[in-house]
Design an enzyme around this catalytic site. Structure first.
Site, PDB file in Angstrom:
ATOM      1  N   ALA A  63     120.756 -28.299  35.632  1.00 39.96           N
ATOM      2  CA  ALA A  63     121.115 -27.706  34.583  1.00 39.96           C
ATOM      3  C   ALA A  63     121.759 -26.299  34.416  1.00 39.96           C
ATOM      4  CB  ALA A  63     119.785 -27.831  33.631  1.00 39.96           C
ATOM      5  N   GLY A 102     118.493 -31.133  37.716  1.00 36.72           N
ATOM      6  CA  GLY A 102     119.405 -32.041  36.872  1.00 36.72           C
ATOM      7  C   GLY A 102     120.421 -32.743  37.498  1.00 36.72           C
ATOM      8  N   GLU A 105     118.634 -35.276  39.530  1.00 40.93           N
ATOM      9  CA  GLU A 105     118.089 -36.417  38.435  1.00 40.93           C
ATOM     10  C   GLU A 105     119.339 -37.040  37.903  1.00 40.93           C
ATOM     11  OE1 GLU A 105     116.180 -33.050  36.069  1.00 40.93           O
ATOM     12  OE2 GLU A 105     114.500 -34.478  35.840  1.00 40.93           O
ATOM     13  N   GLU A 125     112.674 -26.986  39.834  1.00 40.06           N
ATOM     14  CA  GLU A 125     112.434 -26.634  38.612  1.00 40.06           C
ATOM     15  C   GLU A 125     111.263 -25.704  38.547  1.00 40.06           C
ATOM     16  OE1 GLU A 125     113.789 -29.394  39.255  1.00 40.06           O
ATOM     17  OE2 GLU A 125     115.026 -30.334  37.798  1.00 40.06           O
TER      18      GLU A 125
HETATM   19  C1  3H9 Z   1     117.407 -27.959  35.837  1.00 33.99           C
HETATM   20  O1  3H9 Z   1     118.211 -28.657  36.338  1.00 33.99           O
HETATM   21  C2  3H9 Z   1     116.345 -28.685  34.711  1.00 33.99           C
HETATM   22  C3  3H9 Z   1     116.471 -29.985  34.541  1.00 33.99           C
HETATM   23  O2  3H9 Z   1     115.290 -30.531  35.419  1.00 33.99           O
HETATM   24  C4  3H9 Z   1     116.324 -30.544  33.157  1.00 33.99           C
HETATM   25  C5  3H9 Z   1     117.113 -30.102  32.145  1.00 33.99           C
HETATM   26  C6  3H9 Z   1     116.881 -30.843  30.912  1.00 33.99           C
HETATM   27  N1  3H9 Z   1     123.281 -22.697  36.063  1.00 33.99           N
HETATM   28  O3  3H9 Z   1     123.042 -18.540  44.181  1.00 33.99           O
HETATM   29  P1  3H9 Z   1     124.650 -18.211  44.205  1.00 33.99           P
HETATM   30  C7  3H9 Z   1     125.291 -19.521  39.266  1.00 33.99           C
HETATM   31  S1  3H9 Z   1     116.681 -26.507  36.244  1.00 33.99           S
HETATM   32  C8  3H9 Z   1     123.616 -21.646  35.891  1.00 33.99           C
HETATM   33  O4  3H9 Z   1     125.149 -17.016  44.259  1.00 33.99           O
HETATM   34  P2  3H9 Z   1     124.601 -19.761  46.494  1.00 33.99           P
HETATM   35  C9  3H9 Z   1     124.798 -18.099  39.896  1.00 33.99           C
HETATM   36  O5  3H9 Z   1     124.046 -17.720  39.003  1.00 33.99           O
HETATM   37  C10 3H9 Z   1     118.078 -25.914  37.286  1.00 33.99           C
HETATM   38  N2  3H9 Z   1     124.527 -20.980  36.755  1.00 33.99           N
HETATM   39  O6  3H9 Z   1     125.295 -19.165  45.255  1.00 33.99           O
HETATM   40  C11 3H9 Z   1     125.789 -17.589  40.180  1.00 33.99           C
HETATM   41  O7  3H9 Z   1     126.527 -17.201  39.535  1.00 33.99           O
HETATM   42  P3  3H9 Z   1     127.409 -15.867  39.614  1.00 33.99           P
HETATM   43  C12 3H9 Z   1     117.628 -26.612  38.608  1.00 33.99           C
HETATM   44  C13 3H9 Z   1     124.197 -21.133  38.156  1.00 33.99           C
HETATM   45  O8  3H9 Z   1     125.793 -20.601  47.145  1.00 33.99           O
HETATM   46  C14 3H9 Z   1     126.675 -18.841  41.011  1.00 33.99           C
HETATM   47  O9  3H9 Z   1     126.307 -20.052  40.564  1.00 33.99           O
HETATM   48  N3  3H9 Z   1     118.714 -25.903  39.553  1.00 33.99           N
HETATM   49  C15 3H9 Z   1     123.138 -22.260  38.455  1.00 33.99           C
HETATM   50  O10 3H9 Z   1     124.114 -18.945  47.436  1.00 33.99           O
HETATM   51  C16 3H9 Z   1     126.597 -18.677  42.534  1.00 33.99           C
HETATM   52  O11 3H9 Z   1     125.372 -19.072  42.781  1.00 33.99           O
HETATM   53  C17 3H9 Z   1     118.380 -24.984  40.245  1.00 33.99           C
HETATM   54  O12 3H9 Z   1     117.371 -24.222  40.259  1.00 33.99           O
HETATM   55  C18 3H9 Z   1     122.505 -22.933  37.494  1.00 33.99           C
HETATM   56  N4  3H9 Z   1     121.792 -24.309  37.655  1.00 33.99           N
HETATM   57  O13 3H9 Z   1     123.565 -20.991  45.970  1.00 33.99           O
HETATM   58  C19 3H9 Z   1     119.594 -24.438  41.309  1.00 33.99           C
HETATM   59  N5  3H9 Z   1     123.020 -22.443  39.828  1.00 33.99           N
HETATM   60  O14 3H9 Z   1     128.424 -15.882  40.716  1.00 33.99           O
HETATM   61  C20 3H9 Z   1     119.986 -23.017  41.430  1.00 33.99           C
HETATM   62  C21 3H9 Z   1     123.771 -21.245  40.160  1.00 33.99           C
HETATM   63  O15 3H9 Z   1     128.232 -15.337  38.200  1.00 33.99           O
HETATM   64  N6  3H9 Z   1     120.916 -22.532  42.074  1.00 33.99           N
HETATM   65  N7  3H9 Z   1     124.431 -20.606  39.342  1.00 33.99           N
HETATM   66  O16 3H9 Z   1     126.541 -14.680  39.949  1.00 33.99           O
HETATM   67  C22 3H9 Z   1     120.508 -22.451  43.206  1.00 33.99           C
HETATM   68  O17 3H9 Z   1     119.636 -22.632  44.123  1.00 33.99           O
HETATM   69  C23 3H9 Z   1     121.864 -21.610  44.042  1.00 33.99           C
HETATM   70  O18 3H9 Z   1     122.855 -21.152  43.066  1.00 33.99           O
HETATM   71  C24 3H9 Z   1     122.862 -22.547  44.796  1.00 33.99           C
HETATM   72  C25 3H9 Z   1     124.121 -22.103  45.407  1.00 33.99           C
HETATM   73  C26 3H9 Z   1     122.015 -23.340  46.129  1.00 33.99           C
HETATM   74  C27 3H9 Z   1     123.133 -23.821  43.770  1.00 33.99           C
END
Ligand code: 3H9
Length: 659
Positions: A63, A102, A105, A125
């Site tokens: 999400a 998400g 999911e 999450e």
């Molecule tokens: C969820 O899904 C809830 C659902 O169950 C239910 C919903 C109803 N959203 O980390 P990086 C941005 S909870 C917005 O440097 P990497 C991040 O801020 C979510 N932005 O890269 C950064 O922005 P900026 C569950 C996001 O390659 C840029 O992307 N998901 C999100 O080292 C690059 O990120 C997670 O918890 C997001 N979800 O790692 C995953 N994710 O360049 C969280 C990233 O402006 N994300 N951004 O600073 C991660 O673990 C890592 O970002 C990922 C990439 C592994 C994806």
């Protein structure tokens, strides 16, 4: 169809593509676009199967976290996924990169899932203080079984495609580079064989004694492990519903629990630290420069820190040379590194091949002349300014002109060290935390002379080393140790006021710290801080300043290594116990200093300790030693075992209205 989600057809197959950089997060535009495209594919009589795929570096990574905390916008993700789950035509999710939260999911609501073998999946999450809120707690147990679902959901860990295949989350993994082509093949074969798979929502999980036993066992383990964090236990509650309730009711309860988590202080704190860690890695435009690549490194000094730092480089495939003053010391250092790698192999943390390859990257020498071609040299010698200045003078003569010269000092003046070098712009601090190959935190310390190029290069290298890297300025103790010192000082004052080390430590552990401050001092050696204080050019004019620790150091009670410190240690078992003589020694000195003795309640101890950190943090910011409040939170969470779910001391102090 909209700008971020598009649909194309190839024969009987519709291809829905999400293109929402950087990580294809499920923003409102993605949710509505996805819904529209699925409806379009369903209404097209020529379409028999649908592929869902993403462009860019990853499948949907979750999400959109930046939308959290704001009023939710329709269509809601659970409703979109219900449409996918109920779709009359089979949908195949084709995943690459990291399918998280998400994102996973969404894939779980599809009928089939394939992935590149390099892909990783997970439901992280809980690491944001949430639970999966779009069916993850109901669909994953039905697809992968209870044990795997409990493991993935309550830990938030990411798993590789191979493991996901074993768990039954994936139907196929492909080594083919063209994921879309692999998905098309899969779709054609599935259509030829006939789609016989049931919708996930139509399947059931038995409320059997076996499943109840798995849940009970997991609950016991989680209660022990959670240490104050709520969301893993809430996730468990929701997973239990997958067993005891029909799918639709389980989904409804999951949504309620998800929304409750979203409003919690813990989730606010965890989301804060998520963005704080990413913000820390970004440099202000004024000092951002094109970073160079580091192809070789050397460490001056093969002591505990030097060995750990050397391993950090070998771990990411960078050849590293350890420099010692004589062959005996060098041999000892290399043997110790090899021992650590062997231990890691025995523990299953690396395999034998990795052990061999990493060790082959570590070499040694006793000559600075052997560093002529090295890109980066990190000095990790004895904490003494003159020793370090003489090493840097020698490096200046032997290293190539564009080599970066770094010191791992924890508190000495880096400008004074850099003045031993003809070009101080290439000198900075790389402050690792012990044990360096394990601890996540790295402070990059700039002086006013350090070049933008050197800073950018080290910040990039920090990320490659897998560290949470924070840029700070030069000043006694920089940001991390200076704040820790303020925390330690408050703890020492509390001990002088009559609180026992065990009471102080328990209060902070109950608050969520990994260890209590007195136990930490005993573990690291009370003489370390004592010696550093002796070298502080501007010690505070306060007779109580670290008095209990200094008193112990003066008596030779140096902590674990001397069998006695704030606690007494059993020589056979290493077990710590309260030491009444030490308590009396401290109280005697408190009487001499005229410090009133009192019994402090746990809550007061906790608030005083955290306030002390936050107050020092504000001073550090005012002096420009750190750039952002949130950087200080990153330091505490990654360097000092501060509970992540409290967001860091500055976040906590802000929430408490102290700042
Ligand atoms: C969820 O899904 C809830 C659902 O169950 C239910 C919903 C109803 N959203 O980390 P990086 C941005 S909870 C917005 O440097 P990497 C991040 O801020 C979510 N932005 O890269 C950064 O922005 P900026 C569950 C996001 O390659 C840029 O992307 N998901 C999100 O080292 C690059 O990120 C997670 O918890 C997001 N979800 O790692 C995953 N994710 O360049 C969280 C990233 O402006 N994300 N951004 O600073 C991660 O673990 C890592 O970002 C990922 C990439 C592994 C994806």
């Amino acid at each position: 169809m909209n700008q971020v989600v598009s649909i194309a057809t190839e024969g009987q197959i519709a291809i829905i593509t999400i293109d929402n950089p950087p990580v294809n997060a499920l923003s409102q535009a993605v949710r509505s676009g996805l819904l529209e495209c699925v409806n379009e594919a369903v209404s097209d009589r020529n379409i028999h199967a649908i592929i869902l795929i993403c462009t860019g570096r990853t499948f949907i990574a979750g999400a959109d976290i930046s939308e959290f905390g704001q009023p939710p916008l329709e269509p809601f993700l659970p409703d979109v996924l219900e449409t996918l789950d109920n779709c009359s035509k089979p949908i195949i999710a084709a995943m690459h990169g990291t399918a998280l939260g998400g994102g996973l999911e969404t894939a779980l609501a599809c009928r089939y899932r394939i992935a590149l073998d390099s892909a990783r999946i997970g439901l992280p999450e809980v690491t944001l203080g949430l639970i999966p809120g779009a069916g993850g707690t109901q669909r994953l147990p039905r697809i992968a079984g209870l044990a795997s679902a409990l493991d993935l959901i309550t830990s938030g860990r990411h798993v590789a495609a191979k493991e996901a295949l074993r768990m039954g989350v994936l139907d196929q993994i492909t080594t083919q580079e063209d994921l879309l082509a692999a998905a098309m093949d899969f779709a054609r074969q599935m259509l030829a064989a006939g789609d016989s798979r049931q919708r996930i929502s139509a399947t059931r999980l038995e409320d059997s004694s076996e499943n109840r036993a798995i849940l009970a066992d997991w609950e016991t383990r989680l209660r022990k492990k959670a240490r104050g964090q709520e969301s893993p236990l809430v996730a468990l509650e929701s997973i239990k519903n997958a067993v005891r309730l029909p799918f639709a009711e389980g989904l409804e309860k999951e949504r309620e629990l998800f929304m409750a988590c979203m409003g919690s202080a813990q989730s606010r704190a965890l989301r804060h630290i998520f963005f704080a860690e990413r913000a820390a890695a970004k440099l202000p435009a004024s000092i951002a420069d094109a970073p160079a690549d580091i192809h070789s490194a050397a460490i001056i000094g093969g002591g505990t820190m030097g060995r750990g730092i050397a391993m950090c480089f070998a771990n990411i495939n960078i050849p590293v040379k350890v420099i010692e003053t004589d062959q005996d010391r060098l041999a000892q250092a290399l043997e110790a590194i090899e021992r650590t790698y062997r231990k890691m192999t025995v523990q299953g943390r690396i395999n034998e091949d990795q052990q061999r390859r990493r060790m082959a990257l570590v070499t040694g020498s006793c000559e600075h002349a052997s560093l002529a071609q090295t890109d980066l040299v990190i000095e990790a010698a004895f904490e003494n300014l003159e020793v370090k200045r003489s090493i840097f003078g020698s490096l200046d003569r032997h290293c190539k002109a564009d080599a970066i010269l770094a010191t791992n000092t924890s508190y000495l003046d880096i400008e004074a060290i850099a003045s031993a070098v003809s070009e101080p712009s290439r000198v900075l601090g790389m402050h690792f935390f012990s044990p360096a190959h394990i601890m996540k935190l790295l402070e990059v310390v700039r002086t006013p002379q350090t070049s933008a190029g050197a800073i950018s290069t080290m910040m990039k290298l920090g990320k490659a080393l897998g560290k949470r890297t924070v840029l700070v300025g030069n000043g006694f103790g920089f940001a991390a140790n200076r704040m820790y010192s303020a925390y330690g000082r408050e703890g020492q004052q509390i001990l002088l006021e009559g609180v026992t080390p065990a009471h102080l430590d328990q209060a902070m552990k109950n608050w969520g710290m990994a260890m209590g401050p007195a136990a930490v001092l005993d573990m690291s050696g009370i003489d370390i801080g004592y010696n550093a204080r002796q070298q502080n050019p501007h010690p505070p004019d306060d007779p109580c300043y670290f008095r209990p620790a200094d008193l112990l150091a003066e008596h030779g009670y140096l902590g674990r290594k001397s069998g006695r410190g704030f606690y007494r240690y059993d020589p056979n078992t290493g077990q710590a116990s309260e030491d009444l003589e030490i308590i009396e020694l401290i109280r005697g000195d408190a009487r001499r200093l005229g410090v009133d003795q009192r019994d402090l309640p746990e809550h007061d101890i906790q608030q005083r300790m955290i306030r002390a950190i936050a107050t020092e943090g504000e001073a550090i910011l005012a002096e420009g030693i750190a750039g952002k409040r949130s950087d200080l939170d990153v330091i505490w969470v990654n360097g000092y075992g501060f509970p992540r779910w409290r967001g860091g001391p500055m976040h906590y102090a802000t929430e408490m209205g102290w700042l």
